[in-house]
Design an enzyme around this catalytic site. Structure first.
Site, PDB file in Angstrom:
ATOM      1  N   ASP A 478       7.213  -9.602 165.645  1.00 16.16           N
ATOM      2  CA  ASP A 478       6.043  -9.368 166.491  1.00 16.16           C
ATOM      3  C   ASP A 478       4.826 -10.134 165.975  1.00 16.16           C
ATOM      4  OD1 ASP A 478       4.498  -8.233 168.487  1.00 16.16           O
ATOM      5  OD2 ASP A 478       5.111  -6.179 168.051  1.00 16.16           O
ATOM      6  N   ASP A 548       4.666  -5.679 177.341  1.00 11.51           N
ATOM      7  CA  ASP A 548       4.594  -4.258 176.992  1.00 11.51           C
ATOM      8  C   ASP A 548       4.565  -3.399 178.254  1.00 11.51           C
ATOM      9  OD1 ASP A 548       4.755  -4.438 174.286  1.00 11.51           O
ATOM     10  OD2 ASP A 548       2.595  -4.500 173.941  1.00 11.51           O
TER      11      ASP A 548
END
Ligand code: GLA
Length: 729
Positions: A478, A548
């Site tokens: 990430d 997301d």
């Protein structure tokens, strides 16, 4: 033959199956002119298109109007400061401060295959799949060599471009601008297609008419970004999904980029793509070379859909290296939306137990397993397992999950450092910052100076230690904030402008080490959702978390925009719980499954907590995934209707490469009272073959499905969906 050189006309002809690209060397001064790019033609001599005998005449015959010549000549690579006032692709500053340049052809080389780009991701091909042309030029002002490279992938209708700058002089050169591609078009009657967004709204498609003057997209955020995307297409005004001229450009790079189209005074267009010159310069010492990243371009005369399929083919066959590229990916369950930071070993094991019974194949432990990371305010950099949470240590958790028949995956954010962390206490100077000046926080974290070798070395070894401590088969890498306050302790004032590019090179180096040391690892990239979903990352990871936002309805647009360039097999897509955490919307569990099926497919919820009804549907969804995974991974993708245009429904189709089957996904986004069934015309089928619509009695020819179409019965309620599976008889 992919590349031919015609000596008499000094013309290079680059042919793919359906396209031709032509370059000619003209005039005594050996200008490198761009002659043609479009539908395949067989002729050799087309350099009349360069208009060098129209007023203002070619310079060596009419030096009086040399400036006008430079300002209109269609060139392969434009330079700065001598009269081409359109934007330049190359700007070099000499030691004495001058920036003018002009390229002159010196020699060329044509060979089979393609060499890699040192330190950079790039498409690859062997002697049977591509050919490469390298044109070596000299900048007559600085004496620097510039090599323009073109690789031709015939089967995919793709040409790649990159540029190498070689300082073979005894002086130092400052590169202030070095784009990877300069493409001159005759005409401005095009539309521009780009992908825009924000966090949780990545890659929404935008199409707008090209106008005179400059228009473009870029990133100065240190990554390709949520906001703009390193892709641009020019298409004919009348082009549709299935008809018309389309030129697509995709940049294989994960940092700051610029892509610009410029409509000029003579109604021509110049397209530039490459590293963003803002926040960039590069000091090239005598004897050194600079390699630009690569641009992948494709031309389609069959509309936007074919451009997409060309990109999918090149990226699937010639960019993704992972062994997972052609393998069914394990169905994963990720605990982020299930637990956020509130988890321990018992909770993870209970999720895994339930998930394994339902047919889910891998547990991914997301953020919060290390150091003092009980929320997102601290501990990035402290990559040591928190044994208060993971009692008995990581190996015991992984072993337990493995004993359930599941694989185990883990989350890292290697490029970051929290001000509240042991790492920051020890190495505050490892964060990117301007010494002694205020620093900008984002999600309460700073970015590590990944361009520094000792920083990379330390972080990589922490990741490696964790990965070798247990049977970890997947990593989610990430990157949750963008770069600011650009300053590095190891760069002097002349080189400070190199920070952003050095950062990206550092990330690539770490990822290269990771996939080399752990060749069987499934790596998924991620950046606050999909802020680093780009072709550069696909070289290292066969899949990238798309957004997301897991809301099935909003995902339609996000996935449509992402699939404009990238294969469905690369799009991380999960079924999550409702009300959705990003939108509060409640959609049927079935629809969430259908939409996630267009990506890598997985779950992001607490299986022990969702309703029994939803849970009972999981084995069915798992079976659906196994039935269609191969088709989705390798098939041809067709957009049929998108909700942004139709307002009410969305529809897309995947057809097997051999046309033996097709899967259509139809989502009834908003129901319309008092309406008929909806007629849908399919695409890409074999016209004269018979296809059976599974679950019905209908058997018709491909031609009938495509021209006459099918009727989708009205559904009750919003957000309903259905899959249609056709099998050739
Ligand atoms: C990012 C990712 C999420 C999750 C969180 C963890 O936002 O996109 O999927 O991993 O970080 O902090």
């Amino acid at each position: 033959m992919g590349i031919t050189y015609f000596k008499n006309s000094k013309t290079f002809k680059l042919d793919t199956k359906k396209t031709t690209y032509m370059i000619a060397i003209v005039d005594k001064e050996q200008f490198i002119g761009h002659v043609y790019y479009g539908k395949r033609i067989e002729d050799e001599e087309m350099s009349y298109l360069l208009r060098i005998y129209e007023p203002p005449y070619v310079p060596t015959e009419n030096n009086r109007d040399r400036c006008s010549f430079y300002d209109t000549f269609p060139t392969e690579y434009s330079t700065h400061g001598i009269g081409d006032y359109r934007d330049s692709a190359l700007k070099l500053r000499s030691e004495d401060g001058h920036t003018a340049g002009r390229l002159q052809y010196v020699s060329h080389d044509i060979r089979k295959g393609k060499e890699g780009l040192k330190g950079l991701p790039a498409t690859f091909g062997d002697e049977s799949s591509c050919m490469t042309l390298c044109i070596t030029c000299e900048d007559v002002f600085t004496g620097v060599q510039v090599v323009l490279s073109y690789s031709v992938f015939e089967d995919e209708d793709v040409i790649t471009r990159d540029v190498k700058i070689i300082n073979n002089t005894d002086k130092t050169i400052m590169i202030e601008k070095a784009y990877s591609c300069c493409q001159d078009f005759d005409g401005v009657d095009y539309d521009l297609i780009t992908l825009h967004g924000s966090w949780a709204r990545e890659r929404h498609v935008q199409r707008s008419p090209l106008s005179l003057g400059k228009q473009g997209i870029n990133s100065v955020r240190g990554e390709s970004s949520h906001q703009e995307h390193p892709f641009m297409a020019l298409c004919a005004r009348e082009a549709t999904e299935d008809f018309g001229d389309v030129y697509g450009f995709s940049f294989v790079y994960s940092g700051n980029f610029n892509a610009q189209a410029e409509g000029t005074q003579f109604n021509c267009t110049r397209l530039l793509m490459g590293i963003n010159p803002e926040e960039f310069n590069w000091l090239l010492e005598s004897g050194e070379q600079f390699q630009t990243p690569e641009v992948v371009m494709t031309y389609s005369s069959e509309g936007i859909g074919q451009m997409t399929r060309n990109f999918h083919n090149i990226y699937r066959r010639h960019l993704i290296r992972s062994k997972y590229r052609d393998q069914k990916r394990p169905i994963l369950i990720n605990n982020w939306e299930a637990t956020y930071f509130d988890f321990n070993k018992d909770k993870l094991v209970s999720i895994a137990k339930q998930a394994s019974e339902l047919g889910i194949e891998m547990l991914v432990m997301d953020d919060g397993w290390f150091g003092n990371r009980f929320d997102d305010n601290r501990a990035l950099g402290d990559w040591f397992v928190n044994e208060d949470k993971i009692e008995g240590g990581l190996k015991s958790l992984v072993d337990e999950v493995n004993a359930l028949g599941m694989k185990f995956g883990i989350w890292f954010e290697p490029e970051m450092i929290s001000p509240e962390s042991k790492l920051y206490e020890e190495h505050p100077d490892w964060a990117i910052q301007i010494e002694g000046k205020p620093m900008t926080l984002s999600r309460n974290q700073y970015v590590l100076d990944i361009g520094r070798e000792e920083v990379r070395e330390y972080i990589y070894n922490r990741v490696k230690d964790i990965l070798t401590s247990a049977n970890i088969e997947y990593v989610k890498w990430d990157m949750n904030r963008q770069l600011t306050n650009l300053g590095s302790r190891v760069l002097d004032s002349k080189q400070m402008g190199e920070l952003s590019h050095r950062y990206v090179l550092g990330v690539y180096e770490m990822m290269e080490r990771l996939v080399t040391d752990f060749p069987d690892l499934l790596l998924e990239n991620c950046s606050g959702g999909g802020a680093r979903f780009d072709a550069g990352m696909l070289y290292y990871s066969p899949q990238i978390w798309c957004s997301d936002n897991t809301d099935a309805i909003e995902r339609l647009e996000i996935q449509r925009g992402t699939a404009m360039v990238y294969p469905l097999s690369t799009m991380g897509a999960h079924v999550s719980d409702c009300p959705n955490h990003a939108t509060g919307r409640v959609t049927p569990f079935k629809t969430r499954g259908h939409v996630a099926l267009a990506g890598t497919f997985g779950y992001e919820l607490d299986v022990t907590k969702i309703s029994k009804e939803d849970r009972d549907m999981i084995p069915e969804q798992v079976a659906m995934y196994h039935q269609y995974a191969r088709l989705i991974q390798s098939g041809d993708y067709y957009r049929i209707a998108n909700v942004a245009d139709t307002k009410y429904y969305d529809c897309y189709e995947i057809v097997a490469a051999d046309k033996s089957e097709a899967l259509v996904t139809y989502v009834n986004v908003m129901n319309l009272a008092n309406s008929h069934s909806r007629r849908i015309r399919l695409k890409g089928l074999q016209e004269d073959a018979l296809y059976a619509w599974e679950g019905t009695d209908l058997v018709m020819t491909g031609a009938a499905y495509m021209n006459a179409g099918i009727l989708i019965q009205q559904m009750w309620g919003d957000y309903q969906s259905t899959l249609i599976h056709l099998v050739r008889q």
